[in-house]
Design a protein around this motif. Sequence first.
Motif, PDB file in Angstrom:
ATOM      1  N   GLU A 244       0.803  -1.218   0.000  1.00  0.00           N
ATOM      2  CA  GLU A 244       0.000   0.000   0.000  1.00  0.00           C
ATOM      3  C   GLU A 244       0.836   1.268   0.000  1.00  0.00           C
ATOM      4  N   PHE A 245       1.909   1.282   0.789  1.00  0.00           N
ATOM      5  CA  PHE A 245       2.618   2.539   1.025  1.00  0.00           C
ATOM      6  C   PHE A 245       3.953   2.681   0.290  1.00  0.00           C
ATOM      7  N   SER A 246       4.404   1.634  -0.376  1.00  0.00           N
ATOM      8  CA  SER A 246       5.674   1.741  -1.092  1.00  0.00           C
ATOM      9  C   SER A 246       5.579   1.260  -2.529  1.00  0.00           C
ATOM     10  N   LEU A 247       5.157   0.040  -2.740  1.00  0.00           N
ATOM     11  CA  LEU A 247       5.146  -0.577  -4.066  1.00  0.00           C
ATOM     12  C   LEU A 247       4.462   0.269  -5.146  1.00  0.00           C
ATOM     13  N   PRO A 248       3.239   0.784  -4.913  1.00  0.00           N
ATOM     14  CA  PRO A 248       2.581   1.536  -5.989  1.00  0.00           C
ATOM     15  C   PRO A 248       3.340   2.794  -6.395  1.00  0.00           C
ATOM     16  N   TYR A 249       4.009   3.410  -5.429  1.00  0.00           N
ATOM     17  CA  TYR A 249       4.734   4.643  -5.709  1.00  0.00           C
ATOM     18  C   TYR A 249       6.048   4.364  -6.424  1.00  0.00           C
ATOM     19  N   LEU A 250       6.719   3.281  -6.059  1.00  0.00           N
ATOM     20  CA  LEU A 250       7.924   2.887  -6.785  1.00  0.00           C
ATOM     21  C   LEU A 250       7.580   2.555  -8.227  1.00  0.00           C
ATOM     22  N   LYS A 251       6.495   1.820  -8.418  1.00  0.00           N
ATOM     23  CA  LYS A 251       6.075   1.462  -9.778  1.00  0.00           C
ATOM     24  C   LYS A 251       5.720   2.701 -10.577  1.00  0.00           C
ATOM     25  N   GLN A 252       5.081   3.651  -9.942  1.00  0.00           N
ATOM     26  CA  GLN A 252       4.715   4.880 -10.635  1.00  0.00           C
ATOM     27  C   GLN A 252       5.956   5.645 -11.095  1.00  0.00           C
ATOM     28  N   ILE A 253       6.995   5.673 -10.241  1.00  0.00           N
ATOM     29  CA  ILE A 253       8.247   6.326 -10.625  1.00  0.00           C
ATOM     30  C   ILE A 253       8.861   5.630 -11.835  1.00  0.00           C
ATOM     31  N   VAL A 254       8.964   4.310 -11.758  1.00  0.00           N
ATOM     32  CA  VAL A 254       9.573   3.552 -12.852  1.00  0.00           C
ATOM     33  C   VAL A 254       8.790   3.758 -14.149  1.00  0.00           C
ATOM     34  N   ASP A 255       7.468   3.663 -14.074  1.00  0.00           N
ATOM     35  CA  ASP A 255       6.643   3.831 -15.270  1.00  0.00           C
ATOM     36  C   ASP A 255       6.847   5.213 -15.891  1.00  0.00           C
ATOM     37  N   SER A 256       6.910   6.233 -15.045  1.00  0.00           N
ATOM     38  CA  SER A 256       7.092   7.601 -15.535  1.00  0.00           C
ATOM     39  C   SER A 256       8.448   7.774 -16.214  1.00  0.00           C
ATOM     40  N   VAL A 257       9.498   7.248 -15.583  1.00  0.00           N
ATOM     41  CA  VAL A 257      10.844   7.388 -16.151  1.00  0.00           C
ATOM     42  C   VAL A 257      10.970   6.614 -17.458  1.00  0.00           C
ATOM     43  N   LYS A 258      10.384   5.440 -17.519  1.00  0.00           N
ATOM     44  CA  LYS A 258      10.529   4.615 -18.716  1.00  0.00           C
ATOM     45  C   LYS A 258       9.818   5.214 -19.931  1.00  0.00           C
ATOM     46  N   VAL A 259       8.836   6.085 -19.696  1.00  0.00           N
ATOM     47  CA  VAL A 259       8.180   6.747 -20.820  1.00  0.00           C
ATOM     48  C   VAL A 259       9.160   7.656 -21.553  1.00  0.00           C
ATOM     49  N   THR A 260       9.950   8.396 -20.795  1.00  0.00           N
ATOM     50  CA  THR A 260      10.874   9.365 -21.405  1.00  0.00           C
ATOM     51  C   THR A 260      12.295   8.842 -21.545  1.00  0.00           C
ATOM     52  N   HIS A 261      12.667   7.883 -20.711  1.00  0.00           N
ATOM     53  CA  HIS A 261      14.032   7.346 -20.730  1.00  0.00           C
ATOM     54  C   HIS A 261      13.965   5.808 -20.691  1.00  0.00           C
ATOM     55  N   PRO A 262      13.452   5.190 -21.743  1.00  0.00           N
ATOM     56  CA  PRO A 262      13.212   3.740 -21.723  1.00  0.00           C
ATOM     57  C   PRO A 262      14.450   2.883 -21.539  1.00  0.00           C
ATOM     58  N   ASN A 263      15.622   3.401 -21.876  1.00  0.00           N
ATOM     59  CA  ASN A 263      16.846   2.609 -21.784  1.00  0.00           C
ATOM     60  C   ASN A 263      17.688   2.935 -20.562  1.00  0.00           C
ATOM     61  N   LEU A 264      17.159   3.764 -19.664  1.00  0.00           N
ATOM     62  CA  LEU A 264      17.910   4.096 -18.452  1.00  0.00           C
ATOM     63  C   LEU A 264      17.776   2.967 -17.439  1.00  0.00           C
ATOM     64  N   PRO A 265      18.867   2.308 -17.063  1.00  0.00           N
ATOM     65  CA  PRO A 265      18.774   1.247 -16.053  1.00  0.00           C
ATOM     66  C   PRO A 265      18.396   1.830 -14.686  1.00  0.00           C
ATOM     67  N   LEU A 266      17.397   1.235 -14.061  1.00  0.00           N
ATOM     68  CA  LEU A 266      16.961   1.640 -12.731  1.00  0.00           C
ATOM     69  C   LEU A 266      17.199   0.488 -11.762  1.00  0.00           C
ATOM     70  N   ILE A 267      17.844   0.804 -10.650  1.00  0.00           N
ATOM     71  CA  ILE A 267      18.228  -0.186  -9.639  1.00  0.00           C
ATOM     72  C   ILE A 267      17.445   0.111  -8.364  1.00  0.00           C
ATOM     73  N   LEU A 268      16.973  -0.919  -7.685  1.00  0.00           N
ATOM     74  CA  LEU A 268      16.257  -0.733  -6.419  1.00  0.00           C
ATOM     75  C   LEU A 268      17.003  -1.443  -5.305  1.00  0.00           C
ATOM     76  N   TYR A 269      17.250  -0.713  -4.219  1.00  0.00           N
ATOM     77  CA  TYR A 269      17.870  -1.316  -3.041  1.00  0.00           C
ATOM     78  C   TYR A 269      17.020  -1.050  -1.813  1.00  0.00           C
ATOM     79  N   ALA A 270      16.712  -2.126  -1.101  1.00  0.00           N
ATOM     80  CA  ALA A 270      16.011  -2.020   0.178  1.00  0.00           C
ATOM     81  C   ALA A 270      16.685  -2.999   1.129  1.00  0.00           C
ATOM     82  N   SER A 271      17.397  -2.486   2.122  1.00  0.00           N
ATOM     83  CA  SER A 271      18.116  -3.373   3.035  1.00  0.00           C
ATOM     84  C   SER A 271      17.137  -4.200   3.857  1.00  0.00           C
TER      85      SER A 271
END
Length: 370
Positions: A244-271
């Motif tokens: 509820e509080f993290s996943l949808p917002y992370l996905k929204q960021i990735v979706d937004s970036v991939k529209v304009t920068h489809p080849n930019l590698p995005l890395i996620l780290y959560a300890s």
Amino acid sequence: MATACPPLSLPSTSLFRGRGGSGGGLARDGGGAAAGERNQREEGRQATRLAHEAGWESYQSLCERYPSFRERSENVDLVVEISLQPWKVFKPDGVILFSDILTPLPGMNIPFDIVKGKGPVIYDPLRTAAAVNEVREFVPEEWVPYVGQALNLLRQEVKNEAAVLGFVGAPFTLASYCVEGGSSKNFTMIKKMAFSEPAILHNLLQKFTTSMANYIKYQADNGAQAVQIFDSWATELSPADFEEFSLPYLKQIVDSVKVTHPNLPLILYASGSGGLLERLPLTGVDVVSLDWTVDMAEGRKRLGSNIAVQGNVDPGVLFGSKEFVSKRIYDTVQKAGNVGHVLNLGHGIKVGTPEENVAHFFEVAKGIRY
């Protein structure tokens, strides 16, 4: 998290396209380099990244001359100098921007500082609807022009010899700092908001989501060839609350970036993300970074075959003998398989780590071939 004299970073030694060469991720597959820029690497070499928290004399000297972290991280010349220090010592294939995940806060009308011996301090924690309503959307060009300038200079400095990496904080982690007022042990205040006034928290999370998507694009437009998203505190949430509080917002960021920068590698780290692994690929990132508490082979299996991984040697291993360090490197690489892996520690290097063992880590990794 930043400290009074915060960590240096030793970044990825190789940035390659992942997901079979089509997804723009990081991989050990001999594929094309990030943004197609690297032309001097050897085929099939082990990709390596290392976050460095040991203090070299040159960096400690800078800390003495410029004791304020914000001064060091908001001055273009200092950012470039500090970012390049590990690269000049070890010549990895990557350079990470010297900055902090909280750097955007002043531009969002959230004053903060980093206090020696205490860490980040948010002067007016965001705990009411009225306070959250005062948070502005972050416009990087107006508030952190030094970040763009530093990234451009880093690209000019390293030319095609290294990839330049940027990073941002994830919405829930940034919200945690802002609601708690700084670092926290039990996250009482943000959980109180989440469970008693969720609409307020969702409003704050959305503001961070829009702003961090813009910040990633800004970094990419100014030279970053990959960007890592740090959701350090998301693992304080239960799986249901993460959804509820993290996943949808992370996905929204990735979706937004991939529209304009489809080849930019995005890395996620959560300890400490062992309890959430199956959910992390749902964000759409190209790479998931694992800490050392997860067995690499098990992590690979749980994440699935369509995502690259980064990690995950225990930082404490670097206090061992060189033979022991080598053994753990080979074990991690073997478990990760021969494609889609960036060798890394499972967290930053601990203060006091022998520098010769850091050098050995790179030497062994660079010597691995497929």
